[in-house]
Design a protein around this motif. Structure first.
Motif, PDB file in Angstrom:
ATOM      1  N   ASN A   1       0.871  -1.170   0.000  1.00 23.16           N
ATOM      2  CA  ASN A   1       0.000   0.000   0.000  1.00 23.16           C
ATOM      3  C   ASN A   1       0.912   1.224   0.000  1.00 23.16           C
ATOM      4  OD1 ASN A   1      -2.330   1.586   0.199  1.00 23.16           O
ATOM      5  ND2 ASN A   1      -2.214   1.642   2.424  1.00 23.16           N
ATOM      6  N   TYR A   2       0.661   2.146  -0.926  1.00 20.95           N
ATOM      7  CA  TYR A   2       1.485   3.336  -1.047  1.00 20.95           C
ATOM      8  C   TYR A   2       0.630   4.597  -0.953  1.00 20.95           C
ATOM      9  CZ  TYR A   2       5.355   0.546  -2.990  1.00 20.95           C
ATOM     10  OH  TYR A   2       6.376  -0.362  -3.187  1.00 20.95           O
ATOM     11  N   ALA A   3       1.202   5.637  -0.396  1.00 22.38           N
ATOM     12  CA  ALA A   3       0.572   6.939  -0.480  1.00 22.38           C
ATOM     13  C   ALA A   3       0.633   7.415  -1.933  1.00 22.38           C
ATOM     14  CB  ALA A   3       1.297   7.936   0.415  1.00 22.38           C
ATOM     15  N   ASP A   4      -0.404   8.120  -2.369  1.00 21.02           N
ATOM     16  CA  ASP A   4      -0.427   8.598  -3.753  1.00 21.02           C
ATOM     17  C   ASP A   4       0.779   9.469  -4.064  1.00 21.02           C
ATOM     18  OD1 ASP A   4      -4.061   9.042  -3.921  1.00 21.02           O
ATOM     19  OD2 ASP A   4      -2.793   7.281  -4.254  1.00 21.02           O
ATOM     20  N   SER A   5       1.247  10.210  -3.087  1.00 18.94           N
ATOM     21  CA  SER A   5       2.339  11.156  -3.313  1.00 18.94           C
ATOM     22  C   SER A   5       3.672  10.483  -3.599  1.00 18.94           C
ATOM     23  CB  SER A   5       2.482  12.077  -2.094  1.00 18.94           C
ATOM     24  OG  SER A   5       2.755  11.320  -0.927  1.00 18.94           O
TER      25      SER A   5
ATOM     26  N   LYS B   1       3.823   7.121  -5.054  1.00 21.22           N
ATOM     27  CA  LYS B   1       3.673   6.063  -6.054  1.00 21.22           C
ATOM     28  C   LYS B   1       4.543   6.359  -7.274  1.00 21.22           C
ATOM     29  CE  LYS B   1      -0.981   4.432  -4.886  1.00 21.22           C
ATOM     30  NZ  LYS B   1      -2.412   4.378  -5.297  1.00 21.22           N
TER      31      LYS B   1
END
Length: 121
Positions: free
Chosen positions: A58-62, A64
């Motif tokens: 799971n990654y933060a959008d900022s 990716k």
């Protein structure tokens, strides 16, 4: 008692790369999630990336496309490869281990001491 030891922070120019490492020791279930959070001055701690022992991420959008999380289950170690760093990535980065006891409905949250990442423009 669970201990998380982080390494790899530092100062880098924008566009550069850093690699963070976090080694966990102590007693916890193998079915855990390890990851990274960060906190910039005056801001709340936020998720950067997490990875379950089964491999789901799971990654933060900022981050990716720029950051990559990986783990070595045999060594209880999680890594964060940070590429194309930006000044807004500057923060204290904290390693986290979540030990979820499903039957007991308890989650144990463990944190590292934090490592500073500073990206200069």
């Amino acid at each position: 008692q669970v201990q998380l030891v982080e390494s790899g922070g530092g100062l880098v120019q924008a566009g550069g790369s850093l690699r963070l490492s976090c080694a966990a020791s102590g007693s916890f279930l193998s079915s855990n999630t390890m990851g990274w959070y960060r906190q910039a001055p005056g801001k709340q701690r936020e998720l950067v990336a997490t990875m379950a022992n089964g491999g789901s991420t799971n990654y933060a959008d900022s981050v990716k496309g720029r950051f990559t999380i990986a783990r070595d289950n045999a060594k209880n170690t999680v890594y964060l490869q940070m590429d194309s760093l930006k000044p807004e990535d500057t923060a204290v980065y904290y390693c986290n281990l979540k030990d979820v006891r499903v039957i007991a409905r308890i989650t144990y949250d463990y944190w590292g001491q934090g490592t500073q990442v500073t990206v200069s423009s």
